[in-house]
Design a protein around this motif. Structure first.
Motif, PDB file in Angstrom:
ATOM      1  N   THR A 166      23.796  31.901   5.461  1.00  0.00           N
ATOM      2  CA  THR A 166      24.100  31.128   4.245  1.00  0.00           C
ATOM      3  C   THR A 166      25.478  31.498   3.698  1.00  0.00           C
ATOM      4  O   THR A 166      26.291  30.632   3.379  1.00  0.00           O
ATOM      5  CB  THR A 166      23.019  31.379   3.173  1.00  0.00           C
ATOM      6  OG1 THR A 166      21.726  31.045   3.697  1.00  0.00           O
ATOM      7  CG2 THR A 166      23.293  30.547   1.932  1.00  0.00           C
ATOM      8  N   LEU A 176      23.046  22.387   0.179  1.00  0.00           N
ATOM      9  CA  LEU A 176      22.235  23.593   0.306  1.00  0.00           C
ATOM     10  C   LEU A 176      21.154  23.646  -0.766  1.00  0.00           C
ATOM     11  O   LEU A 176      20.019  24.073  -0.508  1.00  0.00           O
ATOM     12  CB  LEU A 176      23.125  24.830   0.219  1.00  0.00           C
ATOM     13  CG  LEU A 176      24.126  25.019   1.375  1.00  0.00           C
ATOM     14  CD1 LEU A 176      25.004  26.234   1.126  1.00  0.00           C
ATOM     15  CD2 LEU A 176      23.403  25.156   2.705  1.00  0.00           C
ATOM     16  N   ILE A 194      17.393  28.673   4.598  1.00  0.00           N
ATOM     17  CA  ILE A 194      18.386  29.072   3.609  1.00  0.00           C
ATOM     18  C   ILE A 194      17.938  30.322   2.857  1.00  0.00           C
ATOM     19  O   ILE A 194      16.745  30.543   2.644  1.00  0.00           O
ATOM     20  CB  ILE A 194      18.658  27.918   2.623  1.00  0.00           C
ATOM     21  CG1 ILE A 194      19.916  28.184   1.807  1.00  0.00           C
ATOM     22  CG2 ILE A 194      17.473  27.677   1.705  1.00  0.00           C
ATOM     23  CD1 ILE A 194      20.432  26.961   1.102  1.00  0.00           C
TER      24      ILE A 194
END
Length: 372
Positions: free
Chosen positions: A214, A246, A301
């Protein structure tokens, strides 16, 4: 990139789709790495690994696997490099590939290239399947005739192990291990069982380094735009859109996909680069998916890491402030960070109105925290 080849060899896994597997053709001596054709083969295979259509997942050896290859690789990684030990570890891999392909009727074989090599990122063992393709050549009479050649435009299956990171992983504590990947593997058709036997045979498993992936995605994708004059002006809007993407993936519980990040980047390629868009996209995804950056094809994520880039957090002794960055003004190329050891909130390049919002919020929090 300069490559030092320690040893290389090619074996053949002999199997046609939906037919019984045959005994593998195992070469008993290594290739002469000084031959031009051998050098071309090795450079071709190593240079396209991790590029578009050969993008990689990052991971480790599975904790529970029937494959003996991880054990044999571990032993190989701890001894001096020799032709004998190299051939032995390649034969171990071939035995596992043969056993796995035998169980998968839809699988097919090919030429398996093994290369133990070093570059400026460390030492690697590459295992790549190459396929044959029909071609043409001109004979001495300048007449075309059929030719069978190796396809070096794409790797069908491949895995690569980073020796340095493998050793680092072995010495790390349990928490650090979560963010360390030492192998990568191609997954062009992750949903096809026929393609899965290769990584299963070698004991590969997708890693859990979501925090590093990430962070590197955000930092390196923006860096890619900032370092190119024809993209620099779009870097702020691009970063905002990446962060929104995201957040959407986080809120919906979906993984981040490198192909979707590429699609976002293409939206910000200037119109005058239309003819170069594909080449630029290949360079972009190749950079993110490279060994140095390590953003996988797909990964879960890290909410904690994303929060650091979408919120401003200031902590005092008995209170803290948390701002959504968008509330401080969208499209600002700002530096906002809290230095724990100095107890300082660093803010640069914010608008005066956004700074006033922060000042007032801090003052209100201080007033509320003081005893009457």
């Amino acid at each position: 990139m300069d490559v030092k080849v320690n040893f290389a060899v090619v074996h053949e896994l002999i199997k046609e789709q939906f037919k019984d597997i045959q005994a593998s053709d195992i070469r008993k001596v290594v290739l002469n790495k000084d031959k031009p054709a051998v050098s071309k083969l090795i450079i071709g295979a190593t240079s396209i690994y991790g590029k578009k259509n050969n993008a990689t997942h990052y991971g480790i050896f599975a904790k529970k696997t029937a494959s003996e290859f991880p054990i044999d690789f571990d032993a190989y990684s701890k001894i001096a490099i020799s032709e004998k030990s190299f051939l032995e570890v390649t034969e171990s891999a071939m035995a596992e590939l043969h056993a796995a392909a035998k169980k998968t009727t839809a699988s097919s074989g090919g030429y398996i290239l093994f290369v133990d090599y070093e570059n400026n990122q460390g030492r690697f063992l590459l295992i790549a399947m190459l396929k044959k393709r029909d071609g043409l050549r001109l004979n001495e009479n300048l007449e075309p005739e059929e030719l069978i050649e190796l396809d070096l435009s794409s790797l069908y299956h491949a895995a690569r192990i980073n020796f340095n990171k493998y050793q680092e992983h072995g010495l790390a504590d349990a928490e650090a291990k979560q963010e360390l990947n030492y192998l990568s593997f191609l997954s062009q058709s992750a949903g096809r069982s026929a393609a899965g036997y290769f990584v299963t045979a070698l004991g590969c498993a997708v890693g859990t380094a979501s925090a590093a992936a990430t962070k590197n995605l955000i930092i390196e994708s923006v860096k890619f735009f900032r370092e190119r004059p024809n993209l620099r002006d779009k870097r702020i809007q691009f970063k905002d859109e990446i962060l929104r993407y995201l957040e959407r993936q986080r809120d919906s519980g979906q993984s981040v996909k490198l192909s979707e990040v590429e699609a976002i980047a293409r939206q910000f390629f200037p119109a005058e680069l239309e003819g170069q868009a594909d080449e630029l996209a290949v360079e972009f995804t190749g950079h993110l998916n490279s060994e140095a950056v390590g953003v996988p094809v797909e990964f879960p994520i890290s909410k904690v890491t994303l929060d650091k880039y979408t919120h401003v957090v200031y902590k005092a002794d008995n209170w803290q402030l948390k701002f959504d960055r968008n509330s401080l003004g969208e499209g600002v190329d700002a530096e906002i960070r809290f230095i724990e050891q100095d107890r300082k909130l660093i803010i640069n390049n914010l608008s005066e109105s956004a700074i006033e919002v922060i000042r007032q919020a801090i003052a209100d929090k201080r007033d509320a925290a003081e005893p009457e």
